[in-house]
Design a protein around this motif. Structure first.
Motif, mmCIF file in Angstrom:
data_model
loop_
_atom_site.group_PDB
_atom_site.id
_atom_site.type_symbol
_atom_site.label_atom_id
_atom_site.label_comp_id
_atom_site.label_asym_id
_atom_site.label_seq_id
_atom_site.Cartn_x
_atom_site.Cartn_y
_atom_site.Cartn_z
ATOM 1 N N VAL A 92 47.196 -14.948 126.321
ATOM 2 C CA VAL A 92 46.799 -16.251 125.806
ATOM 3 C C VAL A 92 45.496 -16.047 125.054
ATOM 4 N N ASN A 93 45.447 -16.558 123.843
ATOM 5 C CA ASN A 93 44.261 -16.359 123.039
ATOM 6 C C ASN A 93 43.930 -17.607 122.237
ATOM 7 N N SER A 94 42.670 -17.717 121.906
ATOM 8 C CA SER A 94 42.317 -18.648 120.858
ATOM 9 C C SER A 94 42.902 -18.074 119.576
ATOM 10 N N ASN A 95 43.310 -18.944 118.679
ATOM 11 C CA ASN A 95 43.780 -18.437 117.392
ATOM 12 C C ASN A 95 42.564 -17.993 116.594
ATOM 13 N N ASP A 96 42.125 -16.791 116.866
ATOM 14 C CA ASP A 96 40.888 -16.291 116.284
ATOM 15 C C ASP A 96 40.987 -16.148 114.772
ATOM 16 N N PHE A 97 42.191 -15.853 114.335
ATOM 17 C CA PHE A 97 42.426 -15.739 112.888
ATOM 18 C C PHE A 97 42.143 -17.082 112.212
ATOM 19 N N ALA A 98 42.723 -18.147 112.781
ATOM 20 C CA ALA A 98 42.521 -19.485 112.218
ATOM 21 C C ALA A 98 41.077 -19.946 112.372
ATOM 22 N N GLY A 99 40.456 -19.613 113.503
ATOM 23 C CA GLY A 99 39.077 -20.031 113.752
ATOM 24 C C GLY A 99 38.137 -19.495 112.693
ATOM 25 N N ALA A 100 38.317 -18.232 112.360
ATOM 26 C CA ALA A 100 37.480 -17.646 111.312
ATOM 27 C C ALA A 100 37.725 -18.377 109.987
ATOM 28 N N GLY A 101 38.974 -18.727 109.740
ATOM 29 C CA GLY A 101 39.319 -19.452 108.527
ATOM 30 C C GLY A 101 38.607 -20.792 108.441
ATOM 31 N N LEU A 102 38.528 -21.484 109.581
ATOM 32 C CA LEU A 102 37.847 -22.783 109.621
ATOM 33 C C LEU A 102 36.406 -22.649 109.131
ATOM 34 N N VAL A 103 35.746 -21.602 109.618
ATOM 35 C CA VAL A 103 34.345 -21.397 109.259
ATOM 36 C C VAL A 103 34.207 -21.127 107.761
ATOM 37 N N VAL A 104 35.025 -20.227 107.267
ATOM 38 C CA VAL A 104 34.928 -19.871 105.847
ATOM 39 C C VAL A 104 35.179 -21.114 104.976
ATOM 40 N N LYS A 105 36.195 -21.884 105.343
ATOM 41 C CA LYS A 105 36.517 -23.078 104.542
ATOM 42 C C LYS A 105 35.374 -24.086 104.584
ATOM 43 N N ALA A 106 34.775 -24.261 105.772
ATOM 44 C CA ALA A 106 33.674 -25.219 105.894
ATOM 45 C C ALA A 106 32.482 -24.773 105.056
ATOM 46 N N MET A 107 32.236 -23.492 105.033
ATOM 47 C CA MET A 107 31.118 -22.975 104.247
ATOM 48 C C MET A 107 31.382 -23.146 102.762
ATOM 49 N N ILE A 108 32.613 -22.899 102.355
ATOM 50 C CA ILE A 108 32.974 -23.086 100.944
ATOM 51 C C ILE A 108 32.813 -24.564 100.566
ATOM 52 N N ALA A 109 33.218 -25.444 101.495
ATOM 53 C CA ALA A 109 33.083 -26.881 101.247
ATOM 54 C C ALA A 109 31.613 -27.271 101.059
ATOM 55 N N ARG A 110 30.729 -26.544 101.710
ATOM 56 C CA ARG A 110 29.290 -26.791 101.578
ATOM 57 C C ARG A 110 28.724 -26.172 100.285
ATOM 58 N N GLY A 111 29.601 -25.495 99.555
ATOM 59 C CA GLY A 111 29.179 -24.943 98.281
ATOM 60 C C GLY A 111 28.847 -23.455 98.307
ATOM 61 N N HIS A 112 28.985 -22.843 99.475
ATOM 62 C CA HIS A 112 28.677 -21.414 99.555
ATOM 63 C C HIS A 112 29.812 -20.580 98.973
ATOM 64 N N ARG A 113 29.427 -19.466 98.393
ATOM 65 C CA ARG A 113 30.434 -18.510 97.926
ATOM 66 C C ARG A 113 30.105 -17.111 98.456
ATOM 67 N N ASP A 114 28.833 -16.863 98.644
ATOM 68 C CA ASP A 114 28.385 -15.546 99.111
ATOM 69 C C ASP A 114 28.344 -15.545 100.638
ATOM 70 N N ILE A 115 29.509 -15.360 101.251
ATOM 71 C CA ILE A 115 29.647 -15.499 102.698
ATOM 72 C C ILE A 115 29.927 -14.137 103.334
ATOM 73 N N GLY A 116 29.042 -13.723 104.226
ATOM 74 C CA GLY A 116 29.239 -12.458 104.932
ATOM 75 C C GLY A 116 29.658 -12.685 106.370
ATOM 76 N N MET A 117 29.872 -11.584 107.076
ATOM 77 C CA MET A 117 30.234 -11.700 108.489
ATOM 78 C C MET A 117 29.485 -10.652 109.302
ATOM 79 N N ILE A 118 29.117 -11.033 110.525
ATOM 80 C CA ILE A 118 28.555 -10.064 111.463
ATOM 81 C C ILE A 118 29.540 -9.897 112.610
ATOM 82 N N SER A 119 29.975 -8.677 112.790
ATOM 83 C CA SER A 119 30.991 -8.415 113.819
ATOM 84 C C SER A 119 30.520 -7.291 114.734
ATOM 85 N N LEU A 120 31.401 -6.890 115.611
ATOM 86 C CA LEU A 120 31.083 -5.808 116.544
ATOM 87 C C LEU A 120 31.493 -4.473 115.968
ATOM 88 N N GLU A 121 30.814 -3.441 116.391
ATOM 89 C CA GLU A 121 31.226 -2.082 116.045
ATOM 90 C C GLU A 121 32.664 -1.862 116.532
#
Lengths: 340, 340
Positions: free
Chosen positions: A164-193
């Motif tokens: 059982v998992n959170s739909n992590d794929f979709a969750g990341a998508g939500l963030v990217v879309k919200a940032m784009i809606a705010r006008g951002h285009r230069d969006i990076g990510m910080i993840s784990l090694e």
DNA sequence: AGCGTCGTGTGTAACGTTACATGTATAACC
DNA sequence: GGTTATACATGTAACGTTACACACGACGCT
């Protein structure tokens, strides 16, 4: 020997049987809600149980039949996500008459295997593993021994156990879309090694979701992932500080976890970087401090309680005999706050 | 029956005995490090154990002898103090060959008793209770049944079990003295609503320490304690908001817990109250977010790890047969930060 | 030589419960 | 009225381990 009741004064099934004037087998049946017991008998035995304050000996139970106990393996205790998941699990298991005991694996393979062994050795009826560090191969080894459901382990092709998992794929998508809606285009990510079994980690699925959402928005060329070493960084983590100081730092950043996102917000404040005007930040987990007004961190909510409920239901049906694997995804939501 | 090894392929003591060419009793002796086994026999049996990958069945073990497992009862999972205590406990118990399983009591009496019952029913060798809500009477009822050590339960006159606590009295004194050193005289306290067994709660001891320190500084007339209802308040808790708005709000405040202190700092920020210029705040627990630079909350550190180590040592000796009660206090330290 | 003692090893009855194979009534059918 | 179901209740052998009582040979002492 002190006589009738045994040395510790402990009430056994034998004493109940004597009190009710029936056989031990009958009492056992009542306890297990087994077939072949009349209502009259049931009430009589139940009365004796209540009178004597009888409680079944789980150790003895575990030797022959079910123990009505499930084990939950956690990676740590300092996580509100886990607390909510456990609450969700209990919501299902307690009404079903199951007790649960937890083990803390500290995200270390030897401790985790040791605890799982202990739980199996105790003859528990089923196991929930939350964010196990174990490899698919190791899990496949355990699955035949005991009903197993994993949370935070993406392995949709696994056959011996459920996930059982959170739909992590979709969750990341939500963030990217919200940032784009705010006008951002230069969006990076910080993840784990990257780990050895990185295809199953939640952070890797979140990476994939991030990359896909960026590509869908035509921003594939802007996408870049920075990886940090520590799962549990100190307040003055040099890696995050260095990232903030780097000249090509993006204008917005999606952090795989609130732990890193909150630290980022704090270190940025120390360095005089304005949030969100100079840097927009979003995290994952919607943990309690994210809601503090001084922090105000936008974050993806996994709906931990629902994940817990889903997990427990699957475990119950698996204990009941189901053997085909189910791999459930729970839809996350994004909680918007000042940081984005 | 599939033959020699039993239906599940599980290795039993019997199989080990056969492999080593000795009796089951001999194997059992080796497992328990019991008296009356020659070195030659020991190595032979150990080799068989390793070869076959034998693991003792804890359920069966618990029926006759020790299970080498201890139970830890927590009130919740979302607390870094608890995480550190558990780590400290493990530091002692794991090398001693003990495993531990946790139960989450959610600070509710029926859940707590249910879990303790479960742990006793599993024939665990000892129990650690962290911040139990149970009354001294209930604990006295459990103590004869199983070795018991309590954390966060002040009952120095208890005879059937041990207690380990932060010196909450002294911790409160540290805060008051530090505030006085900063020039404050109008120092209040925020504590918990009084419970039925309030003499044993940590918050009550902290109150006593606060009052004593105020009196010692000749500020007894300034001392006043506000009590909040909720142990786990929401981010917009009306009680705390009302307290901040009250006209006779003190100039400095000692909160019995970081949870409330951090919320106070945040709500104050929302309301435009400057920290520490208009209101100085100190908490208790030194939890992770207190160290965030955006929060900067001064807080008392309980040295949770040391409490854990102390507790585990006491439990081990109690399992070993000690019956006189020990009540240990661990000295806390104050971590100074911006809020004070 | 005979008698205790010591160090090792074995046999086996518990421990408290469940699962299975047997009873034993009562009801239901031909 | 005799056979066959049906429903309920019982007796008892496991389950895997430990604790206890005991057996056995070797040794040291009168």
């Amino acid at each position: 020997m002190t006589g009738e009741t045994g040395r510790q004064g402990r009430v056994t099934i034998k004493a109940v049987a004597k009190e009710a004037g029936v056989s031990v087998a009958a009492v056992s049946k009542v306890l297990r809600n087994a077939y072949g017991v009349s209502p009259a008998m049931r009430t009589r035995v139940q009365a004796a149980i209540d009178d004597l304050g009888y409680r079944p000996n789980l150790a003895a139970r575990g030797m022959r039949g079910q123990s009505f106990t499930i084990g939950i393996l956690l990676y740590g205790l300092d996580n509100p996500f886990i607390a909510d998941v456990v609450d969700g699990i209990h919501e299902v298991t307690i009404p079903a008459g199951y007790k649960s005991l937890l083990g803390v694996g500290r995200a270390k393979v030897p401790i985790e295997t040791n605890l799982i062994d202990t739980m199996i050795d105790y003859r528990m009826d089923g196991l929930v593993l939350i964010g196990p560090r174990l490899s698919p191969e190791t899990l496949a080894l355990y699955a035949p021994q005991i009903p197993l459901v994993c949370i935070g382990h993406h392995e949709p092709q696994a056959v011996g156990f459920d996930t059982v998992n959170s739909n992590d794929f979709a969750g990341a998508g939500l963030v990217v879309k919200a940032m784009i809606a705010r006008g951002h285009r230069d969006i990076g990510m910080i993840s784990l090694e990257l780990g050895v079994d990185h295809k199953t980690n939640v952070s890797d699925i979140r990476e994939a979701g991030y990359l896909a959402a960026m590509a869908e928005a035509g921003l594939a060329h802007k996408a870049r992932i920075a990886r940090v070493r520590s799962v549990d960084p100190a307040p003055d983590d040099p890696e995050l500080r260095a990232w903030l100081q780097s000249p090509d730092r993006p204008r917005a950043v999606f952090c795989w976890s609130d732990i890193h996102a909150m630290l980022l917000v704090n270190i940025a404040a120390e360095m005089g970087i304005a949030i969100p005007d100079e840097l927009a930040v979003a995290g994952y987990d919607n943990s309690r401090p994210a809601a503090y007004s001084l922090i105000g961190l936008a974050s993806v909510d996994q709906d931990a309680a629902r994940i817990g409920v889903e997990t427990a239901s699957l475990l119950m049906s698996r204990i009941g005999g189901r053997s085909d694997a189910v791999h459930a995804l729970v839809t996350p939501t994004l909680v918007l706050r000042r940081s984005i």
